[in-house]
Motif scaffolding. Structure first.
Motif, PDB file in Angstrom:
ATOM      1  N   GLY A   1     -51.336  -0.874  91.559  1.00 41.80           N
ATOM      2  CA  GLY A   1     -51.243  -2.015  90.625  1.00 41.80           C
ATOM      3  C   GLY A   1     -52.311  -3.044  91.011  1.00 41.80           C
ATOM      4  O   GLY A   1     -52.570  -3.237  92.204  1.00 41.80           O
ATOM      5  N   VAL A   2     -52.918  -3.686  89.995  1.00 39.98           N
ATOM      6  CA  VAL A   2     -54.038  -4.592  90.242  1.00 39.98           C
ATOM      7  C   VAL A   2     -53.616  -5.753  91.144  1.00 39.98           C
ATOM      8  O   VAL A   2     -54.229  -6.028  92.182  1.00 39.98           O
TER       9      VAL A   2
ATOM     10  N   GLY B   1     -54.483  -6.364  95.176  1.00 44.91           N
ATOM     11  CA  GLY B   1     -55.248  -7.565  95.536  1.00 44.91           C
ATOM     12  C   GLY B   1     -54.508  -8.406  96.562  1.00 44.91           C
ATOM     13  O   GLY B   1     -55.077  -8.783  97.593  1.00 44.91           O
ATOM     14  N   ALA B   2     -53.233  -8.665  96.292  1.00 44.74           N
ATOM     15  CA  ALA B   2     -52.465  -9.542  97.183  1.00 44.74           C
ATOM     16  C   ALA B   2     -52.317  -8.925  98.570  1.00 44.74           C
ATOM     17  O   ALA B   2     -52.421  -9.612  99.587  1.00 44.74           O
ATOM     18  N   MET B   3     -52.125  -7.614  98.606  1.00 47.84           N
ATOM     19  CA  MET B   3     -51.929  -6.932  99.888  1.00 47.84           C
ATOM     20  C   MET B   3     -53.202  -6.984 100.735  1.00 47.84           C
ATOM     21  O   MET B   3     -53.150  -7.271 101.939  1.00 47.84           O
ATOM     22  N   VAL B   4     -54.338  -6.730 100.076  1.00 48.51           N
ATOM     23  CA  VAL B   4     -55.608  -6.769 100.815  1.00 48.51           C
ATOM     24  C   VAL B   4     -55.896  -8.199 101.264  1.00 48.51           C
ATOM     25  O   VAL B   4     -56.302  -8.430 102.411  1.00 48.51           O
ATOM     26  N   GLU B   5     -55.639  -9.159 100.399  1.00 50.01           N
ATOM     27  CA  GLU B   5     -55.861 -10.570 100.782  1.00 50.01           C
ATOM     28  C   GLU B   5     -55.028 -10.941 102.001  1.00 50.01           C
ATOM     29  O   GLU B   5     -55.524 -11.581 102.930  1.00 50.01           O
TER      30      GLU B   5
ATOM     31  N   VAL C   1     -66.667 -15.543 105.227  1.00 49.46           N
ATOM     32  CA  VAL C   1     -65.660 -14.876 104.399  1.00 49.46           C
ATOM     33  C   VAL C   1     -66.288 -14.597 103.036  1.00 49.46           C
ATOM     34  O   VAL C   1     -66.816 -15.513 102.397  1.00 49.46           O
ATOM     35  N   ALA C   2     -66.216 -13.354 102.587  1.00 50.75           N
ATOM     36  CA  ALA C   2     -66.748 -13.014 101.268  1.00 50.75           C
ATOM     37  C   ALA C   2     -65.611 -12.783 100.290  1.00 50.75           C
ATOM     38  O   ALA C   2     -64.683 -12.019 100.580  1.00 50.75           O
ATOM     39  N   GLY C   3     -65.710 -13.464  99.137  1.00 55.45           N
ATOM     40  CA  GLY C   3     -64.696 -13.338  98.093  1.00 55.45           C
ATOM     41  C   GLY C   3     -64.006 -14.666  97.842  1.00 55.45           C
ATOM     42  O   GLY C   3     -63.575 -15.329  98.793  1.00 55.45           O
ATOM     43  N   GLY C   4     -63.932 -15.061  96.569  1.00 56.12           N
ATOM     44  CA  GLY C   4     -63.314 -16.345  96.221  1.00 56.12           C
ATOM     45  C   GLY C   4     -61.829 -16.373  96.565  1.00 56.12           C
ATOM     46  O   GLY C   4     -61.355 -17.236  97.298  1.00 56.12           O
ATOM     47  N   GLU C   5     -61.092 -15.393  96.038  1.00 57.08           N
ATOM     48  CA  GLU C   5     -59.650 -15.340  96.318  1.00 57.08           C
ATOM     49  C   GLU C   5     -59.423 -15.081  97.803  1.00 57.08           C
ATOM     50  O   GLU C   5     -58.508 -15.643  98.420  1.00 57.08           O
ATOM     51  N   THR C   6     -60.248 -14.215  98.358  1.00 57.16           N
ATOM     52  CA  THR C   6     -60.136 -13.890  99.785  1.00 57.16           C
ATOM     53  C   THR C   6     -60.338 -15.155 100.627  1.00 57.16           C
ATOM     54  O   THR C   6     -59.618 -15.385 101.600  1.00 57.16           O
TER      55      THR C   6
END
Ligand code: ADP
Length: 430
Positions: free
Chosen positions: A335-336, A340-344, A364-369
Motif C-alpha cells: 500500500g502506498v 511510505g510511513a514504514m520507511v519514514e 537527509v534526502a526527501g521532503g517527507e523523510t
C-alpha cells in the motif's frame, strides 16, 4: 511569554509557510539576501532561541481543511507578533498549489482580518526557479501552469493558469492585478497602482514578475504593507526595506564537528543519481528493503550495528531510494501510504541512532523523510546557513535532550541538488 515593549521587537520579518521544504526555500532566499533566519517546525511553545532578523514558521497546512489551515496560521501569526515581527509574510508554493476551497485565499483573508489591513499582494513568481507571472497568468518554465503537469497533481490539480480567477474563487475580497507595465516602471509606479486598486476596492492584487529585477523593484513598494503573500521569490526584495544587504555573515553557523552520515528516503530521479554517485566513490552504503522492514522489527538496529563502526572513517549512506518500478512494486504489496510511513519511521529511527552515536553532520534526502527525521531528533528550531545547492542550505539545530550537542542538518527535497550532493555537502560545511 510576555509581549515585548514598543520598539523592542527586533524581529523584522515573521513568515508563515504552508509546508516544510517550502519554508526552507524561503529561509534560504532570505539568508542570501542578508537576513539571519531561524526556521521553526510548527508554532514554537516558547520564545525564540536565537536573535535573528526573520523567522519562518513551517506549517503543514497546504492541503488540510481550510478551517484548520486558518487556525494554524493565526496561531503562527500570534506567536510572531509576540516576538515583535514588523511585517508578516505568508509563503505558499511557486505553483500556487491550492484546492478549490483554498487554502491561499482563506488564510490570506484571516491574516488580513487579524492584522486589520485592507490590502496585500499575492504572487508566486520565482524566476530563479522558472516560475513567472505575466498579465496575471502563471508560467512554469515555457508553458502555462495548466500545461506543466500541475493539472494532474494528485492533491492540488491546477487547471486554470489565471491567478486572478483562481484566487477570486477562494476569497471574499476583490482580486486585482498589478501588471508588468507598472512593475517594469519601478516602486513609485507600483505604489501608484496600489493606490488606484485600493480606491477601486481591491483587497488583494496579483503581481506580474518575470525576472529578479522585477522582484527587486517590487520590494520597496511593499515596505508599508503589514502583510505580504507570495512564493519564496518576493523575499529577495524585502531585506533592503530593513536596511539589510547581502552578507556572508548572515549564513554563519556554529563550527561543524563530529561524525558524518547521509540518510535518504527520496525516490526522485535526482536522488537516485546522487545515491549512485555516492556508491561510485567507494564509500560505505546500505540499501533498505521495504519488504524486509515490513517483516522485521529490528532493521534500524541492524543497520546501526553496521554503520556505527564505520563512521570514524568517513560518511556512510543509508538509503531506501529506488527507481519508480521498484517503488511501485513495493507500493503494490504494502500500500502506498503504509510503505511510505514504514520507511519514514525506519529512516527516522536510524537518523536518531546515528546522532546518538556521534553524528553531528547529517544529510537527509526527501521532503517527507526530512520531516520524519527532524521530528525523531526532537528538533524544533533550525538556524539557516550557507547554501549547498539552490534551495538547500545547511541548517543548525541547537542541542536537545536526545542529541546532547548541536547538529548540522542538510534537508534536501526530492529533485534538488547536483549529482555529487552527498559528498559535496560536507565540503561546503568545511
Ligand atoms: P521526495 O522529496 O523525493 O518526494 P519524500 O521523502 O518526500 O521524498 O517522499 C518519498 C516517500 O517514499 C516517503 O514516504 C518514503 O518513505 C517513501 N519511500 C522511500 N523509499 C521507498 C521505497 N523503496 N519503496 C516505497 N516507498 C518508499
Amino acid at each position: 511569554m510576555s509581549a515585548p515593549a514598543a520598539g523592542e521587537g527586533r524581529l523584522k520579518l515573521g513568515c508563515i509557510a504552508d509546508d516544510f521544504t517550502g519554508a526552507t526555500d524561503l529561509a534560504n532566499n532570505l539568508v542570501r539576501a542578508g537576513m539571519r533566519v531561524v526556521q521553526t517546525i510548527g508554532v514554537p511553545a516558547g520564545p525564540l532561541a536565537a536573535e535573528v532578523d526573520a523567522v519562518v514558521v513551517a506549517l503543514k497546512s497546504r492541503t488540510i481543511a481550510p478551517a484548520d489551515a486558518v487556525a494554524q496560521s493565526l496561531d503562527a501569526l500570534r506567536w510572531l507578533q509576540v516576538q515583535g515581527a514588523r511585517q508578516i509574510y505568508f509563503k505558499y508554493c511557486s505553483t500556487f498549489d491550492s484546492t478549490a476551497e483554498g487554502n491561499i485565499g482563506p488564510v490570506t483573508d484571516a491574516l488580513m482580518d487579524a492584522l486589520g489591513t485592507d490590502f496585500t499582494i499575492a504572487t508566486p513568481a520565482f524566476p530563479d526557479n522558472k516560475r513567472t507571472v505575466f498579465k496575471g497568468y502563471l508560467f512554469a518554465g515555457d508553458v502555462l501552469l495548466n500545461e506543466s503537469g500541475m493539472q494532474n497533481h494528485p492533491l492540488t490539480p491546477m487547471t486554470d493558469p489565471n491567478l486572478v480567477r483562481v484566487l477570486q474563487a477562494q476569497t471574499r475580497r476583490k482580486v486585482g492585478l498589478i501588471d508588468h507595465v507598472a512593475v517594469a516602471r519601478g516602486a513609485e509606479a507600483i505604489g501608484e497602482r496600489i493606490a488606484q486598486l485600493r480606491a477601486e476596492g481591491v483587497g488583494i492584487a496579483i503581481v506580474d514578475a518575470v525576472s529578479n529585477d522585477d522582484l527587486l523593484r517590487l520590494g520597496p513598494a511593499l515596505a508599508a504593507l503589514p502583510l505580504v503573500t507570495a512564493g519564496s521569490g518576493v523575499a529577495i526584495g524585502l531585506p533592503g526595506n530593513f536596511g539589510i544587504a547581502p552578507s556572508p555573515a548572515a549564513s554563519d553557523l556554529p563550527p561543524a564537528s563530529g561524525l558524518r552520515a547521509v540518510v535518504s528516503g527520496s525516490c526522485s530521479l535526482a536522488t537516485n543519481r546522487q545515491v549512485a554517485n555516492f556508491i561510485a566513490t567507494g564509500r560505505p552504503a546500505m540499501a533498505l528493503d521495504p519488504l524486509r522492514i515490513s517483516q522485521d522489527e529490528d532493521v534500524a538496529a541492524q543497520v546501526l550495528a553496521w554503520a556505527v563502526p564505520l563512521l570514524a572513517s568517513g560518511p556512510v549512506l543509508v538509503y531506501s531510494t529506488a527507481d519508480s518500478e521498484a517503488v511501485k512494486s513495493v507500493q503494490g504489496r504494502l500500500g502506498v501510504e503504509e510503505a511510505g510511513a514504514m520507511v519514514e519511521r525506519t529512516i527516522a529511527a536510524i537518523a536518531r541512532g546515528l546522532v546518538e552515536a556521534g553524528v553531528r553532520q547529517l544529510v537527509v534526502a526527501g521532503g517527507e523523510t526530512s520531516g520524519a527525521c527532524v521530528q525523531a531528533l526532537g528538533v524544533t528550531q533550525l538556524q539557516i546557513g550557507m547554501q549547498i545547492d539552490p534551495g538547500v542550505p545547511w541548517c543548525h539545530a541547537k542541542a536537545d535532550a536526545a542529541s546532547q550537542a548541536g547538529v548540522h542538518l542538510a534537508l534536501k527535497s526530492g529533485n534538488f541538488g547536483s549529482e555529487d550532493f552527498f559528498t559535496k555537502a560536507f565540503g561546503v560545511l568545511g
